[in-house]
Design a protein around this motif. Structure first.
Motif, PDB file in Angstrom:
ATOM      1  N   LEU A 123       0.807  -1.216   0.000  1.00 44.61           N
ATOM      2  CA  LEU A 123       0.000   0.000   0.000  1.00 44.61           C
ATOM      3  C   LEU A 123       0.841   1.267   0.000  1.00 44.61           C
ATOM      4  CD1 LEU A 123      -2.278  -2.034   0.657  1.00 44.61           C
ATOM      5  CD2 LEU A 123      -3.248  -0.309   2.177  1.00 44.61           C
ATOM      6  N   MET A 124       2.132   1.152   0.304  1.00 40.60           N
ATOM      7  CA  MET A 124       3.003   2.328   0.293  1.00 40.60           C
ATOM      8  C   MET A 124       3.283   2.797  -1.128  1.00 40.60           C
ATOM      9  SD  MET A 124       5.818   1.693   3.294  1.00 40.60           S
ATOM     10  CE  MET A 124       6.602   0.329   2.443  1.00 40.60           C
ATOM     11  N   GLY A 125       3.115   1.890  -2.126  1.00 43.23           N
ATOM     12  CA  GLY A 125       3.473   2.270  -3.486  1.00 43.23           C
ATOM     13  C   GLY A 125       4.943   2.630  -3.551  1.00 43.23           C
ATOM     14  N   GLU A 126       5.222   3.829  -4.036  1.00 39.89           N
ATOM     15  CA  GLU A 126       6.606   4.304  -4.129  1.00 39.89           C
ATOM     16  C   GLU A 126       7.002   5.140  -2.916  1.00 39.89           C
ATOM     17  OE1 GLU A 126       8.601   3.286  -6.528  1.00 39.89           O
ATOM     18  OE2 GLU A 126       6.916   2.116  -7.311  1.00 39.89           O
ATOM     19  N   GLU A 127       6.118   5.259  -1.953  1.00 39.63           N
ATOM     20  CA  GLU A 127       6.409   6.060  -0.766  1.00 39.63           C
ATOM     21  C   GLU A 127       7.236   5.258   0.237  1.00 39.63           C
ATOM     22  OE1 GLU A 127       5.475   9.179  -0.844  1.00 39.63           O
ATOM     23  OE2 GLU A 127       4.358   8.905  -2.715  1.00 39.63           O
ATOM     24  N   ASP A 128       7.800   5.963   1.210  1.00 39.70           N
ATOM     25  CA  ASP A 128       8.592   5.309   2.250  1.00 39.70           C
ATOM     26  C   ASP A 128       7.744   4.912   3.451  1.00 39.70           C
ATOM     27  OD1 ASP A 128      10.971   5.625   0.806  1.00 39.70           O
ATOM     28  OD2 ASP A 128      11.247   7.661   1.574  1.00 39.70           O
ATOM     29  N   TYR A 129       6.526   5.429   3.515  1.00 38.86           N
ATOM     30  CA  TYR A 129       5.705   5.228   4.708  1.00 38.86           C
ATOM     31  C   TYR A 129       4.272   5.609   4.368  1.00 38.86           C
ATOM     32  CZ  TYR A 129       3.655   6.314   9.303  1.00 38.86           C
ATOM     33  OH  TYR A 129       2.820   6.375  10.392  1.00 38.86           O
ATOM     34  N   GLY A 130       3.315   4.994   5.037  1.00 39.89           N
ATOM     35  CA  GLY A 130       1.913   5.395   4.884  1.00 39.89           C
ATOM     36  C   GLY A 130       1.236   4.768   3.680  1.00 39.89           C
ATOM     37  N   ILE A 131       0.221   5.442   3.164  1.00 40.55           N
ATOM     38  CA  ILE A 131      -0.627   4.910   2.100  1.00 40.55           C
ATOM     39  C   ILE A 131      -0.460   5.749   0.843  1.00 40.55           C
ATOM     40  CG2 ILE A 131      -2.993   4.414   1.410  1.00 40.55           C
ATOM     41  CD1 ILE A 131      -3.662   4.171   4.419  1.00 40.55           C
ATOM     42  N   SER A 132      -0.163   5.080  -0.265  1.00 38.58           N
ATOM     43  CA  SER A 132      -0.064   5.745  -1.560  1.00 38.58           C
ATOM     44  C   SER A 132      -1.456   5.820  -2.179  1.00 38.58           C
ATOM     45  CB  SER A 132       0.879   4.974  -2.482  1.00 38.58           C
ATOM     46  OG  SER A 132       0.732   5.409  -3.821  1.00 38.58           O
ATOM     47  N   ARG A 133      -1.976   7.016  -2.317  1.00 36.19           N
ATOM     48  CA  ARG A 133      -3.322   7.165  -2.896  1.00 36.19           C
ATOM     49  C   ARG A 133      -3.389   6.652  -4.337  1.00 36.19           C
ATOM     50  NH1 ARG A 133      -8.272   7.255  -0.596  1.00 36.19           N
ATOM     51  NH2 ARG A 133      -9.739   7.575  -2.293  1.00 36.19           N
ATOM     52  N   PRO A 134      -2.384   6.929  -5.176  1.00 32.11           N
ATOM     53  CA  PRO A 134      -2.449   6.373  -6.544  1.00 32.11           C
ATOM     54  C   PRO A 134      -2.521   4.847  -6.563  1.00 32.11           C
ATOM     55  CG  PRO A 134      -0.847   8.150  -6.448  1.00 32.11           C
ATOM     56  CD  PRO A 134      -1.269   7.887  -5.041  1.00 32.11           C
ATOM     57  N   PHE A 135      -1.723   4.184  -5.709  1.00 31.98           N
ATOM     58  CA  PHE A 135      -1.786   2.713  -5.670  1.00 31.98           C
ATOM     59  C   PHE A 135      -3.157   2.264  -5.179  1.00 31.98           C
ATOM     60  CE2 PHE A 135      -1.655  -1.244  -3.280  1.00 31.98           C
ATOM     61  CZ  PHE A 135      -1.174  -2.107  -4.249  1.00 31.98           C
ATOM     62  N   LEU A 136      -3.672   2.930  -4.151  1.00 31.68           N
ATOM     63  CA  LEU A 136      -4.965   2.549  -3.587  1.00 31.68           C
ATOM     64  C   LEU A 136      -6.059   2.659  -4.643  1.00 31.68           C
ATOM     65  CD1 LEU A 136      -5.708   1.666  -0.691  1.00 31.68           C
ATOM     66  CD2 LEU A 136      -6.495   4.007  -0.277  1.00 31.68           C
ATOM     67  N   GLU A 137      -6.028   3.737  -5.424  1.00 30.28           N
ATOM     68  CA  GLU A 137      -7.037   3.928  -6.463  1.00 30.28           C
ATOM     69  C   GLU A 137      -6.907   2.869  -7.558  1.00 30.28           C
ATOM     70  OE1 GLU A 137      -6.283   7.926  -7.608  1.00 30.28           O
ATOM     71  OE2 GLU A 137      -7.435   8.788  -5.933  1.00 30.28           O
ATOM     72  N   ARG A 138      -5.666   2.507  -7.900  1.00 30.79           N
ATOM     73  CA  ARG A 138      -5.477   1.511  -8.958  1.00 30.79           C
ATOM     74  C   ARG A 138      -5.909   0.129  -8.503  1.00 30.79           C
ATOM     75  NH1 ARG A 138      -2.308  -2.178 -10.272  1.00 30.79           N
ATOM     76  NH2 ARG A 138      -0.644  -1.750  -8.784  1.00 30.79           N
TER      77      ARG A 138
END
Length: 250
Positions: free
Chosen positions: A25-40
């Motif tokens: 759920l982090m996608g390309e981030e280091d921490y937390g939730i990546s909204r683009p990944f969540l939407e995809r």
């Protein structure tokens, strides 16, 4: 145009449980939730659900809990595990919001009662939601410390009668070596439960693998970051690594 080109491909499964790691759920981030990944991933779950497949989800909490992990050093293990369970509920609510933004009805059920934001886990109610076309997201793991969300995924899969556990990770399956460091590493197309246990392949923890083995529940490990991979797994295509009995045919 041939008949095979005009006839929609039938899904290989009627009911599945998707296990998403918190790290995914982090996608390309280091921490937390990546909204683009969540939407995809919400769009991909919607596509699978639209094909008539009933989808349940278990989410890990590593993307959130890793931010407080240093503070958990020397902490009582049960306390730390309960903190991790709370992180999974945060992820479950985020996924619910993304799915409902796509018009897909959902329910979040938690193993620890928190009625202001989610239903308590009730097996028969979860199955009824699935039969009505709702995506059911299970939060808080098993509700018990010392058990991973992999074990929760195996347990919930068997309780709701899922036909497979689909474990979404950041790699295309299980490899002979780390594909990030060894370009010669080869992807396993098929493994038995005993292969995973004997070779300590880290597909899921030993408790989860044993539960699946004892109940003949197949596991497909795939890259949930890869666009379209979830749909291909559900269609039974050569995507990821299939784990099952020795005689199982994918």
């Amino acid at each position: 145009m041939s008949e095979s080109e005009t006839t929609p491909q039938e899904p290989a499964y009627r009911r599945v449980l998707l296990k998403l790691s918190g790290e995914a759920l982090m996608g390309e981030e280091d921490y937390g939730i990546s909204r683009p990944f969540l939407e995809r991933i919400a769009l991909e779950i919607q596509e699978v659900a639209a094909s008539g497949v009933q989808v349940a989800v278990v989410i890990g909490g590593g993307n959130i809990f890793r931010g407080v992990a240093p503070a958990s050093h020397d902490m009582d293990r049960a306390t730390a595990d309960y903190m991790g369970m709370l992180a999974t509920v945060m992820n479950a609510l985020a996924l619910q919001d993304a799915l409902e933004n796509e018009g897909l009805p959902t329910r979040v059920q938690t193993a620890i009662s928190m009625q202001q934001m989610a239903e308590p886990y009730i097996r028969r109610r979860a199955i009824r939601h699935l039969e009505k076309g709702r995506v059911v997201i299970f939060g808080a793991g098993t509700g018990n410390p010392f058990f991973t969300t992999d074990t929760a995924a195996s347990l919930r899969s068997m309780e709701i009668g899922a036909e497979a556990v689909l474990k979404g990770t950041k790699v295309d399956g299980v490899y002979t070596d780390d594909p990030m460091t060894n370009p010669e590493a080869m992807r396993y197309r098929h493994l038995t439960y005993m292969d995973v246990i004997a070779q300590d392949l880290k597909v899921m923890d030993a408790t989860a693998i044993t539960l699946c083995r004892d109940n003949h529940l197949p596991i497909v490990v795939f890259n949930c970051v890869k666009p379209g991979a979830l749909r291909r797994v559900v269609l039974g295509e050569d995507e990821g690594t299939f784990v099952g009995p020795e005689e199982a045919e994918r």
